[in-house]
Structure formats: C-alpha cells, structure tokens
Design an enzyme around this catalytic site. Sequence first.
Site, PDB file in Angstrom:
ATOM      1  N   HIS A 109      37.740  10.546 136.125  1.00 50.90           N
ATOM      2  CA  HIS A 109      38.394  10.836 134.837  1.00 50.90           C
ATOM      3  C   HIS A 109      37.788  12.048 134.133  1.00 50.90           C
ATOM      4  CE1 HIS A 109      39.506   6.753 135.824  1.00 50.90           C
ATOM      5  NE2 HIS A 109      38.281   6.328 135.583  1.00 50.90           N
ATOM      6  N   HIS A 110      37.453  13.085 134.893  1.00 55.85           N
ATOM      7  CA  HIS A 110      36.798  14.264 134.314  1.00 55.85           C
ATOM      8  C   HIS A 110      37.638  15.521 134.522  1.00 55.85           C
ATOM      9  CE1 HIS A 110      32.663  12.104 135.060  1.00 55.85           C
ATOM     10  NE2 HIS A 110      33.391  11.539 134.111  1.00 55.85           N
ATOM     11  N   GLN A 111      38.931  15.434 134.337  1.00 53.71           N
ATOM     12  CA  GLN A 111      39.774  16.622 134.490  1.00 53.71           C
ATOM     13  C   GLN A 111      39.395  17.663 133.421  1.00 53.71           C
ATOM     14  OE1 GLN A 111      41.272  13.469 134.048  1.00 53.71           O
ATOM     15  NE2 GLN A 111      41.721  13.023 136.174  1.00 53.71           N
TER      16      GLN A 111
END
Length: 655
Positions: A589-591
């Site tokens: 979840h680190h876009q």
Amino acid sequence: MNRSTLCIYVFLSLLASVLNGQNIFGNGNKRTKSRRQKNDQSFPQSPIMDLLMQTMAPNFVPRNPGDIFDILRDRYPLPSGLQSPFTEYDYIIVGAGSAGSVLAARLSEDPSVTVLVLEAGKPENMLTDIPAIAPFFQRTEYSWPYFMEPQQGVCRGMVNQRCYWPRGRAVGGTSVINYMIYTRGRPEEWDRIEAAGNYGWSYSDVLQYYMKSERANLVGIPNSPYHGTSGELNVETVPFRTPLIDTFLEAGRMLGYPTVDYNSPEQLGFGYLQATIHNGKRTSAAKAFLHKNKERPNLHILPMAVVSKVLINPMTRATYGVQYVRNRLQFEVRARREVILSAGPIASPQLLMLSGIGPKNQLSRHGIPLIQDLPVGQTLYDHITFPGIVFTLNVTNVSLIETRETTFSNVIQWIQYGDGPVTTTGAAEGIGYIKTPVSDDPDPIPDIELISIGGSIVSDGGSGGSKAVRRGMFIREDLFDATFGPVDATDTWTAFPMLLHPKSVGYLELKDNNPFSHPRMYGNYLTDPSDVATFIASIRFIQALTETEPFQKLGARIYPANYTTCPGLVFDTDEYWECALRTLTATLHHQISTCRMGPKTDPLAVVDPELRVYGVSRLRVVDSSVLPRTLSLHTNAPAIMIGEKAADMIKGTWD
C-alpha cells in the site's frame, strides 16, 4: 475510564471477534506474557449484535439506521452551531488523510483564515483503535476497494488474478486502516531527491518536520537527537512482544546487522517496531491532528463529501474552487487563496485529470477539455512483498495465533492497561534493513526491508479464525488451503521481504470521465528481472537467518509449500521461488509518484518543489503522490511530514 466507556470498549472488542466467527472464550495457554481463563462457552454468532446493542443502549436510535456503528463514530459537526458550510473559504483541502489532516490543523492555527476539509469517507469508530485487527479493515467501508488491472505473471494466486490495492476512505485516510509502522527513509535517499532539483527536500530539511509532529516514547531509545517529544503524533514501541522478535534481532546481529533505532541516520540494522500508537491504541492522523482542533470556528470538516472536479478558469488557468457531492446533492465552494489536493496517490491524480490537467491524448479520449498538458499518473512506484515464506517451529506458544489470543482476559488487559496481544500491529514486531549481494547501489542504501512477524500468514486461520490477513490480500481460499493447509494456525514465523527500490515502473490512467469510477492502475510488477533477483536474494538471507543458533533453538524449518500454480518445480530452487513470488504478489500500500515532484527540467514532473501544479495557479498537491522516487520507508510518516512542510510553504506564500 468510566463504567459506560468500559462497557463500550468491551463490546467493541468482543464484536470484532464475533464478526469473524471466533470463540472469544477459547482455551488459553501458560505463556507468561498473557493470562487466560479457560472456558468452553462459545459466544453466540448470530443475533448477538442486536442483543449487545440493546443491552448497551436500549433506547438508542442511530442517526443512520443502516449503520450500527453510528453511535460509536467520531463526530465532526460544523462549529458554532452552523447548519451548513460557507460558500467560500481561504483554503479548501481535498482529503483528510495523513497529509490533509496535518495541513488542516496547521493552516487553521491562524484564526484570520478559514479552512474547509472535504473527505469522501466516514469518521473512524472505536473499533479502528484496536491495533491487532488492522487486517480486518482492508475489506470494509473504510477502504477504497481498488484493484490493479490484470497483469500476466503476477498475483496468480489472488481472486481473479488481480492485485488488491486498498486505500483509506476515512477521516484520517489510510492511517485509519494501516499497520501503523513508522519509518522515514535513509538520509542519502532524501539528499538525492534534493540533488535532482527539489530544493528544500534534503534529509536535514525533512528531519525537522518529522520531529515537529512526533511525540516519541521509544523504549530503549531515550533522549535521541533524531526524535521529537512534543508533537501531536504518538510514536511508540509496541508494548507486547513474542519471543520471536528477540530471536530475529539476535540472529541479525550474528549476520552483522546490529540492533539499532532504524529511524536514526547512523547505520543499517534491525530494530523493534516503532508504531503510531498510544497506550496500546492506534493513533490515526485524524486523532492526532483533527479531533482536538475540530471545534475551531475557522475549521470546517465535511465527511462523506466526494469532490468531483477542481474548478479552474480556462483562460487564466487560476483555480477558484471545487465541486463536490454530499447526500446525493452537488455543491460548489470557492477558494479565496488555494485548493490543495491531499486525496492520496490514486485519487489526487484522478481528480487532476478529471479537471483538465493531465496527458493531452488521454483527456481528449474521454472528452475532458484540456487545461494543462502534464504527465499526471505516468509514473507509479509501489512496494510489494511476498508473504509465503513460512518457517515451522517445534516449540509451542511462542508465536501469535489468532484463535489462541482472542480471549476475554486479553481484551480486558488491553482495555485496562493498554498492553497484551491486542496491541500488536497486525502481528508485525520488528524491522530489518539489508543490502543484498545483487544491489548495485554504491551508497549504504538497503534494497530490502524485512518485517518480522510474530507468526506468519497462517496465524489467522484454523477453526474459528478470521482469515483476515489472507482475505485482506484477496488470496484465493482454495489455493491457500492447498498450499498452507497442513500448517494452518500452528506456531510459525516469517519475515515479509519488502522490495524497496523496484526497477519496474507502473502508471495510472482514467477509465472514463465519471468521477465515481475507479481509475485504471497498472503496477507492472516484476517486469524488470532485477526485481525478481532481489527478492530471491532476500529469501536466501531469511533462510540464513533461520539457520543461526537463535532460530535453531526453536526448531525453525522452512515449510515446503506446494503451490498449485507451480507444478513440477523443485522446492527451494530459484525457479520455484520466482513462481511462488508471482503467485502471492502482494502490495504494501505504498503507491507514490503519480503527481511527481520535480524541477521544470524534469519531463515527468507534475508539481514543483513547493508542490504547486505546473501551469495552474493556486493549486497544490500535498500527499505521498508527490514523492519522485522510491525510498526505504512506509508512506504514512512521510505523508505527515509532507503535510507539515507544505503548511509552512503555504503560509510563507500568503504572508
């Protein structure tokens, strides 16, 4: 804590178990870190929710009859008895996530300006305070259910072979549903960002903003010059630890990685997890920065308000407001000074393109009048992991197993003392930064982060287990059972390897011109062979860790998982691990980089180093989408830092 509050907390904690079909009075064990009561009584799994609500509040009628959590949510009424928002504000902030919450708090410190925050999600409720059930929220109303477009050769074990990309949809954003891990990145990485033309973004520049927000209480790290102690954001070590974390740290030392404060700039190493928690409960960005300031007369926070367009004068290219939808009605509100997009790495670029700012050909294809031709969404990096490295142990009661930990006594321990297994941040216990032999970086920059888990991906299973982790990743149930069924809900250990600097680059584009459609997201995972090589090198390192004496005392043995997607491949060969990796390819979840920051000479830049959108006045992007390159971090802490820094830049502009 008064008696009624105590009852509500008990109810919430028990309800978290009931929702997942667990026996909260399950048999205990003799581990000294937690006392358990033995009781064979099963908690009812059906009308119990109605029964508990009637017991706790027999006369309660929720404001939203379809929302049983309505009474338990935080409230953000307009201050001073206002019944409706103003038609004009000095600043309009789109998104109350990690960056937007900070920005709203800092800008509204000046009583002479007015600030409006528009957030698509609901306020958090008391269930989100519970760190241990973080995986549960990946598939709830608090998440945007984004899916990456199908990509051949990755996520083969996921439902419909598509990677799931949940993002926070709440006042507090992703900080309401994440695993609360607090990391900052290495000094050399930030210095490279500044050297590329992003003035004011060196390590020394960003460090002061990290420390400004922080209120650190880190056991074993007293009086550090790299941590703040007077900020609003609580950063603490997790109060409960399994024996596995000390095993992990000792094994790391034996392989040359000292036990360190991994957020200090001094050296690579392993360390106890630092998390955004306080007294064993989650500290979201909303809780830290908005809740105590929501009664300011100049700060208006509107939850459940979806912004559909930024209003820009096509002749002057000056931003003057936004359109938003709330309660099925469309409104317009004007900004005297600026509109600031803090909607995150998916929604911020989508909103720019819907408003006429983006690639000319793409906007033309969807019939959107062009305001400014910019490469919005054309760069997308993400951190991915492989959760399938499972080590069995021949010692019992040393790991976290959900059905064993979900007991009434543990819930009471959490409520009364803020400790016990309920405080674990989704079972993550430690962080290790390593540089594998395949790294070609000349500087002391890691290429892999190891997240030590107090168990493994099988810890949430078994009879009565919620299976929240595997479901949160959208792993196919039949594949999981065939692969890991024999060791489900047993004592195990794993470290999740996180690929810090992928060479594979993705992108994002509009699906259509409907603001309620999700954009098309292309991760392009593992398209560069060096990314696969780095993952395999990390697996070999994890295996070396478990061959050390500390792990061998626990009888650690790698489980030879038989993936149905990898027929005929010999276990533990590089070919086997590549196939396994391509089966369980999971985002962390680190876009980032979809609204990339850069100087004018950067052909991929969307915003300048002061986060102003190129070619459009009075419009900024303030969230993790502006990060121009990968860093060794989880993105919640830097998003908060970006909000702090942007607030000072905005104040400086309008002084």
